[in-house]
Scaffold this motif. Structure first.
Motif, PDB file in Angstrom:
ATOM      1  N   LYS A 229       0.831  -1.209   0.000  1.00 18.62           N
ATOM      2  CA  LYS A 229       0.000   0.000   0.000  1.00 18.62           C
ATOM      3  C   LYS A 229       0.866   1.261   0.000  1.00 18.62           C
ATOM      4  CE  LYS A 229      -3.867  -2.111   2.533  1.00 18.62           C
ATOM      5  NZ  LYS A 229      -4.618  -2.128   3.814  1.00 18.62           N
ATOM      6  N   GLN A 230       1.924   1.238   0.815  1.00 21.09           N
ATOM      7  CA  GLN A 230       2.755   2.425   0.962  1.00 21.09           C
ATOM      8  C   GLN A 230       3.733   2.621  -0.188  1.00 21.09           C
ATOM      9  OE1 GLN A 230       4.123   1.579   5.205  1.00 21.09           O
ATOM     10  NE2 GLN A 230       3.818   3.789   5.305  1.00 21.09           N
ATOM     11  N   PRO A 232       4.056   1.185  -3.822  1.00 20.45           N
ATOM     12  CA  PRO A 232       3.674   0.402  -4.999  1.00 20.45           C
ATOM     13  C   PRO A 232       4.898  -0.008  -5.819  1.00 20.45           C
ATOM     14  CG  PRO A 232       2.247   2.315  -4.755  1.00 20.45           C
ATOM     15  CD  PRO A 232       3.362   2.488  -3.752  1.00 20.45           C
ATOM     16  N   GLY A 233       4.965  -1.287  -6.171  1.00 18.73           N
ATOM     17  CA  GLY A 233       6.095  -1.789  -6.943  1.00 18.73           C
ATOM     18  C   GLY A 233       7.121  -2.525  -6.101  1.00 18.73           C
ATOM     19  N   ARG A 234       7.070  -2.343  -4.768  1.00 12.68           N
ATOM     20  CA  ARG A 234       8.073  -2.997  -3.920  1.00 12.68           C
ATOM     21  C   ARG A 234       7.936  -4.515  -3.962  1.00 12.68           C
ATOM     22  NH1 ARG A 234       9.394  -1.235   2.250  1.00 12.68           N
ATOM     23  NH2 ARG A 234      10.420   0.443   1.095  1.00 12.68           N
ATOM     24  N   ILE A 235       6.710  -5.012  -3.949  1.00 10.45           N
ATOM     25  CA  ILE A 235       6.489  -6.460  -3.976  1.00 10.45           C
ATOM     26  C   ILE A 235       7.021  -7.048  -5.277  1.00 10.45           C
ATOM     27  CG2 ILE A 235       4.772  -8.301  -3.885  1.00 10.45           C
ATOM     28  CD1 ILE A 235       5.087  -6.790  -1.264  1.00 10.45           C
ATOM     29  N   GLU A 236       6.750  -6.351  -6.395  1.00 13.62           N
ATOM     30  CA  GLU A 236       7.248  -6.806  -7.693  1.00 13.62           C
ATOM     31  C   GLU A 236       8.775  -6.845  -7.704  1.00 13.62           C
ATOM     32  OE1 GLU A 236       3.118  -5.827  -8.234  1.00 13.62           O
ATOM     33  OE2 GLU A 236       4.744  -4.730  -7.282  1.00 13.62           O
ATOM     34  N   SER A 237       9.398  -5.824  -7.111  1.00 14.83           N
ATOM     35  CA  SER A 237      10.852  -5.764  -7.071  1.00 14.83           C
ATOM     36  C   SER A 237      11.427  -6.910  -6.246  1.00 14.83           C
ATOM     37  CB  SER A 237      11.288  -4.419  -6.477  1.00 14.83           C
ATOM     38  OG  SER A 237      12.697  -4.342  -6.410  1.00 14.83           O
ATOM     39  N   MET A 238      10.785  -7.227  -5.118  1.00 15.20           N
ATOM     40  CA  MET A 238      11.282  -8.305  -4.266  1.00 15.20           C
ATOM     41  C   MET A 238      11.163  -9.654  -4.959  1.00 15.20           C
ATOM     42  SD  MET A 238      10.204  -7.356  -0.349  1.00 15.20           S
ATOM     43  CE  MET A 238       8.449  -7.308  -0.670  1.00 15.20           C
ATOM     44  N   PHE A 239      10.057  -9.880  -5.656  1.00 10.01           N
ATOM     45  CA  PHE A 239       9.925 -11.166  -6.346  1.00 10.01           C
ATOM     46  C   PHE A 239      10.929 -11.251  -7.490  1.00 10.01           C
ATOM     47  CE2 PHE A 239       8.181 -14.354  -9.208  1.00 10.01           C
ATOM     48  CZ  PHE A 239       7.887 -15.368  -8.307  1.00 10.01           C
ATOM     49  N   SER A 240      11.169 -10.129  -8.158  1.00 13.20           N
ATOM     50  CA  SER A 240      12.172 -10.114  -9.220  1.00 13.20           C
ATOM     51  C   SER A 240      13.550 -10.480  -8.668  1.00 13.20           C
ATOM     52  CB  SER A 240      12.221  -8.729  -9.869  1.00 13.20           C
ATOM     53  OG  SER A 240      13.215  -8.664 -10.857  1.00 13.20           O
ATOM     54  N   ALA A 241      13.821 -10.070  -7.413  1.00 11.94           N
ATOM     55  CA  ALA A 241      15.112 -10.382  -6.788  1.00 11.94           C
ATOM     56  C   ALA A 241      15.309 -11.880  -6.628  1.00 11.94           C
ATOM     57  CB  ALA A 241      15.204  -9.696  -5.423  1.00 11.94           C
ATOM     58  N   LEU A 242      14.212 -12.622  -6.420  1.00 13.64           N
ATOM     59  CA  LEU A 242      14.324 -14.075  -6.291  1.00 13.64           C
ATOM     60  C   LEU A 242      14.769 -14.724  -7.593  1.00 13.64           C
ATOM     61  CD1 LEU A 242      11.131 -14.997  -4.206  1.00 13.64           C
ATOM     62  CD2 LEU A 242      13.511 -14.949  -3.434  1.00 13.64           C
ATOM     63  N   GLN A 243      14.581 -14.009  -8.695  1.00  8.77           N
ATOM     64  CA  GLN A 243      14.957 -14.527  -9.999  1.00  8.77           C
ATOM     65  C   GLN A 243      16.253 -13.906 -10.513  1.00  8.77           C
ATOM     66  OE1 GLN A 243      10.998 -13.416 -11.617  1.00  8.77           O
ATOM     67  NE2 GLN A 243      10.811 -15.563 -12.191  1.00  8.77           N
ATOM     68  N   ASN A 244      16.895 -13.105  -9.666  1.00  6.27           N
ATOM     69  CA  ASN A 244      18.159 -12.459 -10.040  1.00  6.27           C
ATOM     70  C   ASN A 244      19.134 -12.556  -8.870  1.00  6.27           C
ATOM     71  OD1 ASN A 244      17.681 -10.923 -12.775  1.00  6.27           O
ATOM     72  ND2 ASN A 244      15.830 -10.599 -11.580  1.00  6.27           N
ATOM     73  N   VAL A 245      19.551 -13.774  -8.559  1.00 12.63           N
ATOM     74  CA  VAL A 245      20.417 -14.039  -7.419  1.00 12.63           C
ATOM     75  C   VAL A 245      21.884 -13.892  -7.838  1.00 12.63           C
ATOM     76  CG1 VAL A 245      21.082 -15.731  -5.666  1.00 12.63           C
ATOM     77  CG2 VAL A 245      18.698 -15.601  -6.446  1.00 12.63           C
ATOM     78  N   VAL A 246      22.674 -13.210  -7.015  1.00 10.81           N
ATOM     79  CA  VAL A 246      24.089 -12.988  -7.302  1.00 10.81           C
ATOM     80  C   VAL A 246      24.918 -13.575  -6.158  1.00 10.81           C
ATOM     81  CG1 VAL A 246      25.844 -11.264  -7.866  1.00 10.81           C
ATOM     82  CG2 VAL A 246      23.445 -10.850  -8.480  1.00 10.81           C
ATOM     83  N   PRO A 247      25.300 -14.856  -6.233  1.00  6.16           N
ATOM     84  CA  PRO A 247      26.035 -15.510  -5.139  1.00  6.16           C
ATOM     85  C   PRO A 247      27.346 -14.819  -4.782  1.00  6.16           C
ATOM     86  CG  PRO A 247      25.185 -17.156  -6.660  1.00  6.16           C
ATOM     87  CD  PRO A 247      24.970 -15.812  -7.307  1.00  6.16           C
ATOM     88  N   SER A 248      28.022 -14.216  -5.765  1.00  4.65           N
ATOM     89  CA  SER A 248      29.315 -13.573  -5.498  1.00  4.65           C
ATOM     90  C   SER A 248      29.177 -12.344  -4.614  1.00  4.65           C
ATOM     91  CB  SER A 248      29.997 -13.178  -6.817  1.00  4.65           C
ATOM     92  OG  SER A 248      29.212 -12.231  -7.523  1.00  4.65           O
ATOM     93  N   HIS A 249      27.962 -11.824  -4.482  1.00  3.92           N
ATOM     94  CA  HIS A 249      27.736 -10.634  -3.673  1.00  3.92           C
ATOM     95  C   HIS A 249      26.911 -10.941  -2.428  1.00  3.92           C
ATOM     96  CE1 HIS A 249      29.403  -8.849  -7.211  1.00  3.92           C
ATOM     97  NE2 HIS A 249      29.276  -7.627  -6.731  1.00  3.92           N
ATOM     98  N   LEU A 250      26.869 -12.208  -2.045  1.00 10.74           N
ATOM     99  CA  LEU A 250      26.261 -12.597  -0.774  1.00 10.74           C
ATOM    100  C   LEU A 250      27.385 -13.089   0.144  1.00 10.74           C
ATOM    101  CD1 LEU A 250      23.014 -14.323  -2.112  1.00 10.74           C
ATOM    102  CD2 LEU A 250      23.235 -12.066  -1.078  1.00 10.74           C
ATOM    103  N   ALA A 251      27.119 -14.047   1.020  1.00 11.96           N
ATOM    104  CA  ALA A 251      28.167 -14.463   1.962  1.00 11.96           C
ATOM    105  C   ALA A 251      28.147 -15.961   2.243  1.00 11.96           C
ATOM    106  CB  ALA A 251      28.015 -13.691   3.276  1.00 11.96           C
TER     107      ALA A 251
END
Length: 310
Positions: A229-230, A232-251
């Motif tokens: 509600k606050q 708009p678009g944040r949910i879409e961005s978060m789901f997109s992140a699940l499909q764009n994983v970058v292991p080299s920039h995690l831990a």
């Protein structure tokens, strides 16, 4: 029920959108192949009703032949209207099976009053459904989890489990004998609510789960709905992140060879840019592209489930 031309137009748009999103998920993760027998698990809730309805629509025109077996587990909850699902499934003419197992009594006996029952209930239900799938020769088990369920699971695991783990659109069952598919993986819950109202599904509430206050999943659901509600678009961005994983920039050193890093090595996603100013797409762009952006795979299936066999 009569509809105005505007309402009819909106309903048709919704049907096409859901059909497209389900078809896209099936294609992207190669959920269905020629000759599959798919056990669609029907709980009596809006999500599983919509799943069965859309799968039946796709079955009529898909370029691959597959069978559908609707299965409901009657867990013997007090007051459960046992006639509703058989009557509904008879009206559709779809093959179905009602499994009667008193898991309700088991859960109430084992779990102390006030404690969350979902974990045990889910494990008992899974075991029974796996057995039924095997007995009926089903090659896939289809569940009605949607996009919001997947994101809720991601945050549940991060907040309470210390894992970066969600609910995949396709995976092996716990016992390794079955392939689980979630064709609603790209579908918003708000669209499923509208679709259930439009189709007038005979919804059966789950008194065992719904009566529990302060569930962790409900806390997460409320948080995501507030964000939607606050921002708009944040949910879409978060789901997109699940499909764009970058292991080299995690831990997680099990996913990326940090030990073997060499000077001058070229990384697919660049080097350390943690303090650089990044250019993010606008919220409007995220909303517009979220409906059509799908993961890119080298082994993209040749057959599109949305194509007509005719």
């Amino acid at each position: 029920m009569s509809h105005t031309p505007k309402r009819e137009y909106e309903n048709n748009k919704l049907i096409k959108r859901l059909r497209h999103q389900v078809g896209a998920a099936i294609n992207d993760f190669q959920m269905i192949t020629e000759g599959d027998k798919i056990m669609v698990c029907l709980s009596g809730g809006k999500d599983s009703y919509a799943l069965l309805d859309i799968m039946l629509r796709l079955q009529k025109s898909a370029p691959v032949q597959f069978e559908i077996l609707a299965v409901n587990l009657d867990q013997k909850q007090p007051g459960f209207p046992a006639h509703i699902l058989p009557d509904y499934l008879h009206s559709l003419g779809v093959p179905f099976q009602i499994i009667e197992e008193d898991t309700y009594s088991v859960v109430k006996r084992v779990i102390d009053e006030g404690k969350t029952t979902c974990g045990l209930c889910s494990r008992l239900r899974r075991g029974i459904l796996y057995r039924v799938a095997k007995e009926n020769g089903c090659t896939k088990i289809a569940l009605g989890h949607h996009r919001d369920d997947i994101l809720e699971t991601l945050f549940l695991n991060m907040f309470y489990g210390g894992k970066l783990k969600a609910m995949p659109p396709k995976l092996l069952s716990d016992n390794g004998e079955h392939i689980i598919i979630r064709p609603l993986a790209y579908v918003k819950e708000k669209d499923l609510i509208r679709y259930a109202q439009m189709q007038e599904f005979p919804i059966i509430p789950c008194n065992l789960c719904g009566s529990q206050p302060n569930l962790q999943r409900q806390v997460i659901k409320d948080m995501l709905q507030q964000w939607d509600k606050q921002f708009p678009g944040r949910i879409e961005s978060m789901f997109s992140a699940l499909q764009n994983v970058v292991p080299s920039h995690l831990a997680d050193y099990r996913l990326f060879n940090f030990t073997g890093l060499q000077q001058g090595q070229k990384l697919p996603h660049g080097g350390d840019i943690a303090f650089d100013r990044e250019n993010f797409p606008s919220t409007a762009t995220l909303v517009q592209t979220s409906e059509i952006k799908q993961p890119v795979q080298a082994d993209k299936p040749i057959i599109n489930i949305l194509d007509s066999r005719h």
